[in-house]
Design an enzyme around this catalytic site. Sequence first.
Site, PDB file in Angstrom:
ATOM      1  CE  LYS A   1       3.097   5.879  -4.105  1.00  0.00           C
ATOM      2  NZ  LYS A   1       2.132   5.089  -4.891  1.00  0.00           N
TER       3      LYS A   1
ATOM      4  CD  GLU B   1      -2.294   7.463  -6.830  1.00  0.00           C
ATOM      5  OE1 GLU B   1      -2.516   8.457  -7.529  1.00  0.00           O
ATOM      6  OE2 GLU B   1      -2.354   7.460  -5.583  1.00  0.00           O
TER       7      GLU B   1
ATOM      8  NE  ARG C   1       2.325   5.637   5.433  1.00  0.00           N
ATOM      9  CZ  ARG C   1       1.714   5.617   4.255  1.00  0.00           C
ATOM     10  NH1 ARG C   1       0.448   5.326   4.149  1.00  0.00           N
ATOM     11  NH2 ARG C   1       2.386   5.876   3.150  1.00  0.00           N
TER      12      ARG C   1
HETATM   13  P1  ATP Z   1       2.756   7.104  -0.435  1.00  0.00           P
HETATM   14  O1  ATP Z   1       2.229   7.879   0.737  1.00  0.00           O
HETATM   15  O2  ATP Z   1       4.191   6.780  -0.356  1.00  0.00           O
HETATM   16  O3  ATP Z   1       2.347   7.677  -1.746  1.00  0.00           O
HETATM   17  P2  ATP Z   1       0.579   5.374  -0.697  1.00  0.00           P
HETATM   18  O4  ATP Z   1      -0.069   4.706   0.443  1.00  0.00           O
HETATM   19  O5  ATP Z   1      -0.126   6.510  -1.308  1.00  0.00           O
HETATM   20  O6  ATP Z   1       2.038   5.726  -0.294  1.00  0.00           O
HETATM   21  P3  ATP Z   1       0.028   3.397  -2.618  1.00  0.00           P
HETATM   22  O7  ATP Z   1       0.635   3.229  -3.949  1.00  0.00           O
HETATM   23  O8  ATP Z   1      -1.373   3.843  -2.552  1.00  0.00           O
HETATM   24  O9  ATP Z   1       0.954   4.397  -1.831  1.00  0.00           O
HETATM   25  O10 ATP Z   1       0.261   2.109  -1.719  1.00  0.00           O
HETATM   26  C1  ATP Z   1       0.070   0.796  -2.107  1.00  0.00           C
HETATM   27  C2  ATP Z   1      -0.072  -0.034  -0.875  1.00  0.00           C
HETATM   28  O11 ATP Z   1       1.093   0.066  -0.076  1.00  0.00           O
HETATM   29  C3  ATP Z   1      -1.232   0.428  -0.033  1.00  0.00           C
HETATM   30  O12 ATP Z   1      -1.961  -0.696   0.398  1.00  0.00           O
HETATM   31  C4  ATP Z   1      -0.590   1.130   1.123  1.00  0.00           C
HETATM   32  O13 ATP Z   1      -1.368   1.026   2.274  1.00  0.00           O
HETATM   33  C5  ATP Z   1       0.738   0.382   1.253  1.00  0.00           C
HETATM   34  N1  ATP Z   1       1.763   1.245   1.837  1.00  0.00           N
HETATM   35  C6  ATP Z   1       2.146   2.457   1.412  1.00  0.00           C
HETATM   36  N2  ATP Z   1       3.059   2.988   2.227  1.00  0.00           N
HETATM   37  C7  ATP Z   1       3.275   2.090   3.218  1.00  0.00           C
HETATM   38  C8  ATP Z   1       4.102   2.050   4.384  1.00  0.00           C
HETATM   39  N3  ATP Z   1       4.928   3.052   4.701  1.00  0.00           N
HETATM   40  N4  ATP Z   1       4.044   0.947   5.163  1.00  0.00           N
HETATM   41  C9  ATP Z   1       3.243  -0.075   4.845  1.00  0.00           C
HETATM   42  N5  ATP Z   1       2.446  -0.109   3.779  1.00  0.00           N
HETATM   43  C10 ATP Z   1       2.445   0.961   2.964  1.00  0.00           C
HETATM   44 MG    MG Z   2      -1.768   6.762  -2.428  1.00  0.00          MG
END
Ligand code: ATP
Ligand code: MG
Length: 560
Positions: free
Chosen positions: A271, A35, A261
Amino acid sequence: MSETKAPSNFIRQIIDRDLAEGKNDGRVVTRFPPEPNGYLHIGHAKSICLNFGIAESYNGNCNLRFDDTNPEKEEEEYIQSIERDVQWLGFQWSGDVRFASNYFDRLYELAVGLIKKGLAYVDSLSPEQIAEYRGNFTTPGKDSPYRGRSVEENLALFEKMRAGELDEGEAVLRARIDMQSPNLTLRDPILYRIRKKVHHQTGDKWVIYPMYDFTHPLSDAIEGVTHSLCTLEFEEHRPFYDWVVANTDVEAAPRQYEFARLNLNYTVTSKRKLKQLVDEGHVQSWDDPRMPTISGLRRRGYTPASIRTFCESVGVSRADSVVDMGMLEAAIRDDLNQHAPRAMCVLNPLKVVIENWPEDHEESLTAPVHPQNEAMGTRQVPMTREVYIDREDFREEANKKFKRLVLGDRVRLRYGYVVRATDVVKDADGDIVEVRCSYDPETLGKNPENDEGQGKLRGVIHWVSASKALPCEVRQYDRLFLTANPNKTGEGGSFLDNINPDSLRVLDQCLVEPGLRGVLAETRYQFEREGYFCVDPSSTDDKLVFNQTVGLRESWPRQD
Ligand code: ATP
Ligand code: MG
């Protein structure tokens, strides 16, 4: 079977099995779906390495798809940073960059299709009522009074939503699944909501936006993704993912698999929290070298290879765990130990005058670029009558364990001569401002022949020529947080309470050997006896700026 030597994991085993069974006509298609609401962090690197790594080893494709279903938050800056970070890590997405918003027309049609099948309805409850009717783990959900609307009525209302005739919050489109389901995500999840906002890709074309849980499986299906890999928090959503794919008229049936994660101690990988650190000025920017963002790690001096190695070594499993920051640091230390050229930089300069060295005499000494790798060649280091050493490397008195310069004793100036400290000059406060030395001209490249009566050589120290060295600034970093788990706070506290107030130390009187004149940003060095350093993008010829990447040895205790 996988073609590269990437270590296997449960996802690769699933793919191996799918291929053996001839599923998906032997295709392997993955995607990385960020995102664009912030910069990528080390957790995303794990997901990137997994998705792109699988595509690489199975001769498949990996798409980069921005999940831009929320028109309010996304920003162009984030899109560009994400593309840059993925490429910097060494990966290339298949075809053009994709956006979930590319599929808005198609998604709308598919939603209409669900309405026609009686599988979706327009609900006119308020958002608060919807939440209340949904119930929770202990309370079953309750049907909305609008759940029984006819197909015609739903089609007409959905069209009104699309045409902007209803206000935000006045209606939503929901899937008609099961308000009694023990899985809350199946209690008639929302498919579309009204948001009268301009979208960065689609402008003002839409005033209704599809929800992530509806958009994601359909985007996967439209792109022909075979294995949709996401983190464990989406496990609960999988039944709905499958429901969407099964009940819409799409070309493929991707499958979702969840993995744990990546969490790192002494930092945060969210983020939202990282954005707060930037917005509130706790760090200078998203790429501040203390940030666990990919761009921050890059500016700190991490190489793409070290991050990839790290992601490989943490592995992919379904067990949540917190990885020690020391492991990430070990990965870059190993890489730089092998590949970084060496240089001498004095962080806290103390002047040394070599009294028997002729005034204007200058010599060019030869030093290896890398002591273990001859192929990297040699460098020239100028030696003059006045040099600087580090304050920490001199004492008026010390016991035998102090392997540096002591008044009356001898050390070698690295790659140069043996010197003996003969006197010190102090200022009015009694602080040492200068060390007087003599040197032995017979000791270049040779150990002193006759040690007898001279005392043992204490050690070898680094130095720079006073007249030839380049002034520079060195930024040293400590952990950004004082506690291993910054998210753990006292009552009513915030992760910000755990910030380390001394995570940045700027040394602006440093001196580096003159061979580093004109170095480019991101060049990495080992400053001998000090650690690994990387040229900051703000560095100029007049003022070189280095970021300390990591010390020579692990300095933090391991987590138990
Ligand atoms: P955040 O909580 O930091 O905003 P998010 O999961 O909302 O992270 P996205 O931009 O939706 O962020 O993530 C893109 C991809 O990265 C998704 O497939 C998510 O599952 C993966 N991802 C995000 N954070 C992690 C993490 N700590 N470890 C492994 N994969 C991750
Ligand atoms: Mg997200």
